[in-house]
Design an enzyme around this catalytic site. Structure first.
Site, PDB file in Angstrom:
ATOM      1  N   LYS A  75      37.698  35.979  37.955  1.00  0.00           N
ATOM      2  CA  LYS A  75      36.512  35.227  38.379  1.00  0.00           C
ATOM      3  C   LYS A  75      35.959  34.366  37.238  1.00  0.00           C
ATOM      4  O   LYS A  75      35.686  33.185  37.421  1.00  0.00           O
ATOM      5  CB  LYS A  75      35.461  36.214  38.884  1.00  0.00           C
ATOM      6  CG  LYS A  75      34.253  35.561  39.518  1.00  0.00           C
ATOM      7  CD  LYS A  75      33.418  36.578  40.262  1.00  0.00           C
ATOM      8  CE  LYS A  75      32.761  37.566  39.358  1.00  0.00           C
ATOM      9  NZ  LYS A  75      33.247  38.912  39.347  1.00  0.00           N
TER      10      LYS A  75
ATOM     11  N   THR B 181      37.512  33.449  34.482  1.00  0.00           N
ATOM     12  CA  THR B 181      38.535  32.455  34.132  1.00  0.00           C
ATOM     13  C   THR B 181      38.465  31.259  35.076  1.00  0.00           C
ATOM     14  O   THR B 181      38.568  30.101  34.644  1.00  0.00           O
ATOM     15  CB  THR B 181      39.931  33.108  34.207  1.00  0.00           C
ATOM     16  OG1 THR B 181      39.944  34.280  33.397  1.00  0.00           O
ATOM     17  CG2 THR B 181      41.008  32.155  33.743  1.00  0.00           C
TER      18      THR B 181
ATOM     19  N   ARG C  93      27.428  35.504  32.324  1.00  0.00           N
ATOM     20  CA  ARG C  93      26.740  36.620  31.668  1.00  0.00           C
ATOM     21  C   ARG C  93      27.352  36.904  30.304  1.00  0.00           C
ATOM     22  O   ARG C  93      28.477  36.533  30.003  1.00  0.00           O
ATOM     23  CB  ARG C  93      26.845  37.881  32.528  1.00  0.00           C
ATOM     24  CG  ARG C  93      26.075  37.811  33.827  1.00  0.00           C
ATOM     25  CD  ARG C  93      26.236  39.097  34.626  1.00  0.00           C
ATOM     26  NE  ARG C  93      27.611  39.316  35.053  1.00  0.00           N
ATOM     27  CZ  ARG C  93      28.065  40.438  35.607  1.00  0.00           C
ATOM     28  NH1 ARG C  93      27.242  41.455  35.776  1.00  0.00           N
ATOM     29  NH2 ARG C  93      29.307  40.548  35.993  1.00  0.00           N
TER      30      ARG C  93
ATOM     31  N   LYS D 262      37.613  47.769  30.930  1.00  0.00           N
ATOM     32  CA  LYS D 262      37.574  46.466  31.585  1.00  0.00           C
ATOM     33  C   LYS D 262      37.875  45.305  30.639  1.00  0.00           C
ATOM     34  O   LYS D 262      38.430  44.278  31.033  1.00  0.00           O
ATOM     35  CB  LYS D 262      36.189  46.269  32.227  1.00  0.00           C
ATOM     36  CG  LYS D 262      36.008  44.945  32.979  1.00  0.00           C
ATOM     37  CD  LYS D 262      34.647  44.907  33.654  1.00  0.00           C
ATOM     38  CE  LYS D 262      34.419  43.574  34.359  1.00  0.00           C
ATOM     39  NZ  LYS D 262      34.191  42.474  33.417  1.00  0.00           N
TER      40      LYS D 262
ATOM     41  N   ALA E 117      26.168  44.722  38.106  1.00  0.00           N
ATOM     42  CA  ALA E 117      26.232  44.127  39.448  1.00  0.00           C
ATOM     43  C   ALA E 117      26.074  45.167  40.545  1.00  0.00           C
ATOM     44  O   ALA E 117      26.034  44.805  41.712  1.00  0.00           O
ATOM     45  CB  ALA E 117      27.541  43.377  39.625  1.00  0.00           C
TER      46      ALA E 117
ATOM     47  N   PHE F 216      31.303  41.389  40.175  1.00  0.00           N
ATOM     48  CA  PHE F 216      32.134  42.100  41.150  1.00  0.00           C
ATOM     49  C   PHE F 216      32.490  41.216  42.346  1.00  0.00           C
ATOM     50  O   PHE F 216      32.563  39.994  42.227  1.00  0.00           O
ATOM     51  CB  PHE F 216      31.462  43.400  41.591  1.00  0.00           C
ATOM     52  CG  PHE F 216      31.329  44.428  40.499  1.00  0.00           C
ATOM     53  CD1 PHE F 216      32.347  44.647  39.590  1.00  0.00           C
ATOM     54  CD2 PHE F 216      30.178  45.193  40.377  1.00  0.00           C
ATOM     55  CE1 PHE F 216      32.240  45.592  38.582  1.00  0.00           C
ATOM     56  CE2 PHE F 216      30.053  46.145  39.370  1.00  0.00           C
ATOM     57  CZ  PHE F 216      31.080  46.340  38.480  1.00  0.00           C
TER      58      PHE F 216
ATOM     59  N   PHE G  40      49.332  33.219  39.492  1.00  0.00           N
ATOM     60  CA  PHE G  40      50.120  34.082  38.605  1.00  0.00           C
ATOM     61  C   PHE G  40      51.568  33.608  38.658  1.00  0.00           C
ATOM     62  O   PHE G  40      52.030  33.102  39.691  1.00  0.00           O
ATOM     63  CB  PHE G  40      50.040  35.552  39.046  1.00  0.00           C
ATOM     64  CG  PHE G  40      48.803  36.267  38.584  1.00  0.00           C
ATOM     65  CD1 PHE G  40      48.872  37.248  37.603  1.00  0.00           C
ATOM     66  CD2 PHE G  40      47.557  35.972  39.122  1.00  0.00           C
ATOM     67  CE1 PHE G  40      47.730  37.923  37.172  1.00  0.00           C
ATOM     68  CE2 PHE G  40      46.420  36.622  38.704  1.00  0.00           C
ATOM     69  CZ  PHE G  40      46.498  37.609  37.728  1.00  0.00           C
TER      70      PHE G  40
ATOM     71  N   TRP H 295      44.483  29.151  34.226  1.00  0.00           N
ATOM     72  CA  TRP H 295      44.849  30.143  33.201  1.00  0.00           C
ATOM     73  C   TRP H 295      45.969  29.593  32.323  1.00  0.00           C
ATOM     74  O   TRP H 295      45.948  29.760  31.106  1.00  0.00           O
ATOM     75  CB  TRP H 295      45.287  31.446  33.893  1.00  0.00           C
ATOM     76  CG  TRP H 295      45.592  32.556  32.921  1.00  0.00           C
ATOM     77  CD1 TRP H 295      44.716  33.482  32.420  1.00  0.00           C
ATOM     78  CD2 TRP H 295      46.868  32.845  32.333  1.00  0.00           C
ATOM     79  NE1 TRP H 295      45.369  34.326  31.557  1.00  0.00           N
ATOM     80  CE2 TRP H 295      46.688  33.960  31.476  1.00  0.00           C
ATOM     81  CE3 TRP H 295      48.145  32.282  32.427  1.00  0.00           C
ATOM     82  CZ2 TRP H 295      47.734  34.526  30.736  1.00  0.00           C
ATOM     83  CZ3 TRP H 295      49.185  32.827  31.691  1.00  0.00           C
ATOM     84  CH2 TRP H 295      48.978  33.944  30.857  1.00  0.00           C
TER      85      TRP H 295
END
Length: 558
Positions: free
Chosen positions: A73, A75, A96, A107, A275, A303, A383, A411
């Site tokens: 998210k 990224t 954030r 994480k 969150a 999230f 990906f 990415w």
């Protein structure tokens, strides 16, 4: 095929002096308070001077329910804004700050990844500008003053069994969840059971992120309920006379932080509430500042959309008078496969049917976001293992839901890989078709607000709450808190309260364990299931792999 790690890519960044980044937004050098050469705070005086500027367009990036496969998210947030700047738009990011707990736990950090990152990555994921330390100090000052008030005679008549204010620490530490304080005799006070939460779960964090200025901040801090008397009457932070000193500790932390992306575009990184136990969005003051300075602002919510985006709409937008123009839902082919029943170790080979089977989770989020009256675009975060057939399956499914899925390769390629996504998002934002409205009105009874979220967002059949919970909600309504929005605290992994129930379940029940009044932040927390406000470390915490190399550089952050 080998790829550079996020930290290796970040270390190679050709950063510009933060004054040059400020110039892109028209922030004069004298209103940037530098923390080194590559990060600065924006002065409160400057923020006040631009409050009448025209607002830019607001784009919310959210995601499907998180899976071990990864969604990306942040990224995508970074890549989208870089893509917008590449096509000639004046765009800024609002995200954030990272908590040390997840960084050293499981994480990882919160600065994006690959070639769509915000830098300086190491500082952002560690102490940054000290905001979290200031919040920790302000929170614990109040804790100390409560116990001190009780020690010196308890003039307010606080019932020591009903002190609701814990202490906080920005670290995962399960040993501190439940503690006993003031052992050791008369000189140390009156023993009582309490505990620690992680700093990002502090109401002070939520308050800072919802406050418009220092005056608003102090008023909200004063409204925190910290304890009750034996007659069940609330004791407020202002009764303890801690609100002024807490505001002083938070004076600098209230000012938004300005940094940059790998492509030297402006990024505001400020605040970091949980969150689930809080509202999971960056600060209102950072978002509003960015909107007054940029034509497009890309922000995110924590999230999946059922938690972060729902709270962004019903809490942050309501409190700050914000109105999103577009919602971007991040999804990956890998995550669709996991929702379709494929194990993590088997995600590599092509499996179009599993992708199709997993798409209803994405479809539920699309429908939920559209119910707020905001147009939706799906960003497929690419990906290298994705096949054309799998990508096409997602795009066809999203088209059947009346939306559009766009492949984005940010990415791997940075802003260049997100240009198509950026063009489409800008086109929709400029169209003015958004008709945003929150899910419920202020004067709806509290329990009906909970039911509205459970039925409309989670597709639950019923909400289960015992008489004690219902009586408490009615008591808060009678005390004047009935207008507050609801902050649902549940697992992020499912629409239900069962973290193992993936996909798009219907007909499940939402059991309410307890409700909490965050009178300062201005919302009611509804705890569903087992929610940890002080996480623990995994069996092999990320901290085991973090250290300094021979050149004195940080290794192991991700």
């Amino acid at each position: 095929m080998s790829f550079k790690t996020d930290i290796e890519i970040a270390r190679e960044a050709k950063k510009k002096p933060i004054q040059e980044i400020g110039e892109k937004l028209g922030i004069p050098t004298e209103h940037l308070l530098p923390y080194g050469h590559d990060k600065a705070k924006v002065s409160q005086e400057f923020i006040e001077s631009i409050k009448n500027n025209r607002k830019g367009k607001l784009i919310l990036v959210t995601a499907i329910n998180p899976t071990p496969a990864g969604e990306g998210k942040t990224t995508t947030t970074v890549g989208l804004a870089d893509g917008m700047n590449r096509i000639g738009k004046k765009a800024a990011i609002c995200i954030r700050e990272a908590s040390l707990g997840p960084c050293f736990g499981m994480k990882g950090g919160a600065a994006g990844g690959g070639y769509a990152q915000v830098v300086p990555m190491e500082e952002m994921n560690l102490h940054f500008t000290g905001d979290f330390h200031a919040i920790t100090s302000a929170h614990n000052l109040l804790s100390a003053m409560i116990d001190n008030h009780i020690y010196w005679g308890n003039e307010l008549g606080i019932d020591e069994r009903r002190v609701t204010w814990k202490r906080v620490l920005d670290m995962n530490d399960r040993a501190l969840r439940d503690t006993v304080t003031s052992l050791g005799g008369v000189a140390n006070g009156f023993p009582r059971q309490t505990g620690f939460d992680i700093t990002v779960a502090s109401e002070v964090m939520a308050i800072l992120c919802l406050s418009n200025n220092l005056e608003d901040l102090q008023e909200r801090l004063g409204n925190i309920i910290v304890a009750y008397t034996r007659k069940r009457e609330p004791i407020y932070c202002r009764d303890i006379k801690a609100d002024g000193a807490m505001t002083v500790l938070l004076k600098d932390a209230m000012q938004p932080n300005l940094v940059q992306t790998l492509e030297n575009n402006p990024a505001f990184v400020h605040g970091g509430p949980f969150a689930n136990i809080a509202h999971g969005c960056n600060s209102v003051i950072a978002t509003n500042t960015a909107l007054r300075l940029a034509d497009y602002v890309v922000t995110e919510a924590g999230f999946g959309a059922d938690l972060g985006a729902e709270k962004f709409m019903n809490i942050k937008c309501r409190k700050a008078n914000l109105s999103p123009d577009v919602v971007v839902i991040v999804a990956t082919v890998r995550a669709m496969k996991m929702n379709g029943g494929v194990a993590r170790k088997d995600l590599g080979p092509e499996n179009v049917q599993a992708v199709i089977d997993g798409c209803p989770n994405l479809g539920r989020h699309i429908g939920n976001m559209k119910s707020f009256g905001v147009p939706v675009v799906v960003a497929i975060n690419h990906f290298v293992t994705d096949t054309d057939a799998e990508i096409q399956a997602v795009q066809e499914y999203v088209a059947s839901q009346g939306s559009e899925a766009i492949l984005s390769r940010h990415w791997e390629l940075g802003g260049e890989g997100a240009e198509h996504l950026a063009e489409r998002v800008v086109e929709i934002a400029d169209s003015g078709i958004s008709q945003f409205a929150p899910l419920y009105v202020d004067d709806l009874p509290l329990f009906e607000k909970i039911e509205r979220i459970a039925h409309s967002i989670y597709r639950a059949s019923e909400v289960i709450a015992d008489k004690k919970v219902r009586d408490q909600l009615r008591a808060w309504e009678e005390a004047g808190y009935g207008h507050l929005p609801i902050c649902m605290a549940k697992t992020q992994y499912s629409f239900s309260t069962d973290p193992n129930l993936r996909g798009a379940p219907t007909g499940h029940t939402i059991p309410i364990r307890e409700v909490r009044l965050s009178a300062g932040a201005g919302f009611i927390v509804v705890v569903c299931g087992d929610i940890m406000t002080m996480p623990g470390l995994p069996s092999r915490p990320a901290a085991e792999g973090i250290g300094l190399n021979d050149d004195g550089e940080v290794e192991g952050l991700f």
